[in-house]
Design an enzyme around this catalytic site. Structure first.
Site, PDB file in Angstrom:
ATOM      1  N   ASP A   1      -9.293   0.325  -4.090  1.00 21.31           N
ATOM      2  CA  ASP A   1      -8.231   0.119  -3.112  1.00 21.31           C
ATOM      3  C   ASP A   1      -8.017  -1.381  -2.873  1.00 21.31           C
ATOM      4  OD1 ASP A   1      -6.563   1.569  -1.038  1.00 21.31           O
ATOM      5  OD2 ASP A   1      -7.669   0.233   0.287  1.00 21.31           O
TER       6      ASP A   1
ATOM      7  N   GLU B   1      -6.100  -1.108  -7.828  1.00 23.76           N
ATOM      8  CA  GLU B   1      -4.825  -1.029  -7.133  1.00 23.76           C
ATOM      9  C   GLU B   1      -4.488  -2.428  -6.646  1.00 23.76           C
ATOM     10  OE1 GLU B   1      -2.550   0.698  -3.260  1.00 23.76           O
ATOM     11  OE2 GLU B   1      -4.311  -0.570  -3.170  1.00 23.76           O
TER      12      GLU B   1
HETATM   13  C1  NOJ Z   1      -3.805   1.393  -0.384  1.00 19.98           C
HETATM   14  C2  NOJ Z   1      -3.885   2.866  -0.181  1.00 19.98           C
HETATM   15  O1  NOJ Z   1      -3.334   3.512  -1.308  1.00 19.98           O
HETATM   16  C3  NOJ Z   1      -3.154   3.169   1.087  1.00 19.98           C
HETATM   17  O2  NOJ Z   1      -2.972   4.549   1.271  1.00 19.98           O
HETATM   18  C4  NOJ Z   1      -3.908   2.545   2.239  1.00 19.98           C
HETATM   19  O3  NOJ Z   1      -3.165   2.712   3.423  1.00 19.98           O
HETATM   20  C5  NOJ Z   1      -4.139   1.056   2.015  1.00 19.98           C
HETATM   21  N1  NOJ Z   1      -4.538   0.743   0.685  1.00 19.98           N
HETATM   22  C6  NOJ Z   1      -5.205   0.538   2.934  1.00 19.98           C
HETATM   23  O4  NOJ Z   1      -6.453   1.032   2.556  1.00 19.98           O
END
Ligand code: NOJ
Length: 569
Positions: free
Chosen positions: A213, A279
């Site tokens: 993440d 990500e």
């Molecule tokens: C990316 C995640 O995919 C999302 O759902 C989340 O709100 C944020 N990061 C914070 O963790």
């Protein structure tokens, strides 16, 4: 379907990865919320679909103030979702069925219910407990102003003031996301050491990899300086230009290398080395591919593909920019149409504006904030018939490209964004933090319809699902679609079978075909597979070849508008 590539150490280079959002996938204990046993029960469905891996969004104990991305304990399963024994059974069954398992690592922040954050609040300023997070004194005469001007991604300031045990206002803590998600201090050696242990905890249980993440946010400028103001929010900008003090800051690389070493230490085990997918919404591509150098992470989501508009020129531009950039560092490209943060593809492609035109050179800017993008899209009308047709064509484009591909749960059913969830049921923190300006991401997180004619459509037995399911999903259940040769589900199953069977799809060879240009994208894969996508309004004459699969009816040997065909040539 068996998976001949299960034990291939390079499985991740060509994998089709299916994203499960556990809260909304399948509700085995019939309490209105999905759970781990539900996922296990549906593994045969995923094996039949033909996926190589499942990525499970956070399943950890969490107050669910950001849908589970607010982790209170990294080494357990949320009681809402089950137990560690359920997770072990799930991992074992997935492996039996030839499916790899990826779970989420959330390293930028924890939940405010994490024991270390509670300890930090209970401890005085300057204590070792506080140093695991980013606590600072406020500015102003009485510390009444935030320590800097940074803004939260979900709206409002990125700082919240604490209250001391005697009731007086205390220090502030940083949260780039929700108030309930305090940012870790990665400069404190206890934090990286804790995450090493978390990785090993799950790798030892048989997990094959982690989706990381916000993989670009852990390191911050040590002085936490003010940042250039975003005129729309009035706070320091969250654009990720080089030199930003909080995004893609030097130090991120070292953290990623450390994780890679932990994963590589498993190379000699039966499952082989473990993998990471990053990500990171990051522009330009040259910065992003730094993340997938051989000593860092393995793959990274291709959000340009997700954000691109539905046009031959833009899709071609994305292919042209991403494949060579990834090749330059020896990493495979990935292809992504949606996830739990973005407006579902069938809806997005039915909007008057379907995304960004990558064929037009644009000045460097933030690579896209899915919440803002979603807010803009949701304000426009949707033509779902066109959107679904394009989503079928897009699936055959995505699954034909070299590299690995992601399917967000429900994409294989052609589900649309639920745009009319009643406001009082909205749960995304963006809804409250934006002062009810941005509805947020709940519309793509509605539980899946599995069977039957009425809600909850086999998601659970009869419990009210945590978000309401549209009545017309009766026609979109997995059960209804499995019996229909023309359904989206049948299209996906056939595509994944062909992708697994045809050696052309396991090569990296892609060559554009003379038909390419104008409103058409055409390319050969390997020696013998030709892919043609018609983005235009007029039908295109099909080149010679045996039709393997088409996203729409091919009348008079023509490929109609908004359709893709795979040909053996
Ligand atoms: C990316 C995640 O995919 C999302 O759902 C989340 O709100 C944020 N990061 C914070 O963790």
């Amino acid at each position: 379907m068996t998976n001949p590539h299960f034990l291939d150490p390079d499985w991740w280079r060509h994998a089709v990865v299916y994203q499960v959002y556990p809260r909304s996938f399948a509700d085995a204990d019939n309490d209105g919320t999905g759970d781990v046993r539900g996922i296990t029960e549906k593994l045969p469905y995923l094996a039949d679909l033909g996926v190589d891996a499942v990525w499970v969004s956070p399943w950890y104990p969490s107050p669910l103030l950001d849908g589970g991305y607010d982790v209170a304990d990294h080494r357990d399963i949320s009681p809402d979702f089950g137990t560690l024994a359920d997770a072990d059974a799930f991992i074992a069954r997935a492996h039996e069925l030839g499916i790899r398992v990826i779970i989420d690592l959330v390293p930028n922040h924890s939940s405010w219910e994490h024991p270390w954050f509670k300890a930090a609040l209970a401890a005085p300023p300057g204590s070792p407990e506080r140093d695991r997070y980013l606590f600072r004194d406020g500015r102003g005469e009485h510390g009444e102003l935030p320590p800097n001007n940074w803004g939260s991604i979900f709206g409002g300031p990125a700082w919240t003031r604490t209250t001391d045990p005697d009731g007086t206002p205390g220090q502030w803590y940083l949260h780039l996301f929700d108030i309930s998600q305090p940012d870790w201090n990665w400069a404190n050696p206890e934090v990286p050491a804790m995450f090493d242990d978390v990785l090993r905890f799950w790798f030892d249980r048989g997990i094959d990899g982690f989706r990381v993440d916000v993989a670009d946010s852990m390191a911050k400028h040590p002085d936490l300086p003010d940042h250039v103001v975003n005129p729309h929010t009035g706070f320091g900008s969250n654009d990720k230009e080089p030199g930003a003090p909080h995004w893609d800051h030097p130090g991120v690389d070292e953290i990623q290398r450390r994780w890679r070493a932990v994963a590589d230490a498993y190379a000699d085990t039966e499952l082989g080395g473990r993998i990471f997918v990053a990500e990171a919404y990051l522009d330009p591509i040259e910065r992003l591919v730094e993340y997938v150098r051989p000593d860092r992470l393995h793959t990274t989501f291709n959000f340009d593909a997700l954000i691109s508009e539905w046009s031959a020129a833009s899709q071609r531009a994305v292919i042209d920019k991403t494949i060579p950039a990834h090749e330059s560092v020896g990493a495979p490209t990935t292809w992504v149409l949606g996830n739990h943060d973005n407006v579902r593809v069938a809806t997005r492609y039915g909007k008057p504006t379907t995304g960004r035109d990558y064929s037009v050179a644009e000045p460097l800017e933030s690579a896209g904030d899915p919440i803002e993008l979603g807010a803009q899209l949701i304000a426009m009308p949707t033509d779902l018939a066109i959107g679904r047709r394009r989503a079928r064509a897009a699936a055959l484009l995505e699954l034909a490209l070299p590299g690995s591909a992601y399917i967000y749960q429900g994409e294989e059913l052609g589900l649309e964004e639920v745009e009319d969830i009643p406001e009082h049921l909205l749960q995304d923190p963006a809804w409250e933090r934006s002062g009810h300006r941005v509805r947020g991401r709940d519309g793509c997180r509605v539980p899946l319809p599995w069977s039957g004619a009425a809600s909850p459509f086999g998601f659970g037995v009869d419990a009210e699902p945590w978000l309401p399911m549209p009545a017309h999903w009766a026609g979109l259940t997995a059960e209804a679609q499995a019996a229909d040769a023309t359904s989206m589900l049948t299209l996906y199953r056939t595509a994944l079978r062909l992708r697994r069977e045809r050696g052309d799809f396991r090569t990296d060879a892609l060559a554009f075909h003379p038909l390419d240009g104008g409103d058409v994208l055409a390319f050969t894969r390997g020696d013998g597979t030709l892919v043609v996508v018609n983005f235009g309004a007029d039908p295109v004459t099909l080149p010679a070849g045996e039709v393997l699969l088409a996203s729409a009816d091919l009348a008079d040997a023509k490929l109609p508008s908004d359709a893709t065909v795979w040909l053996a040539v």
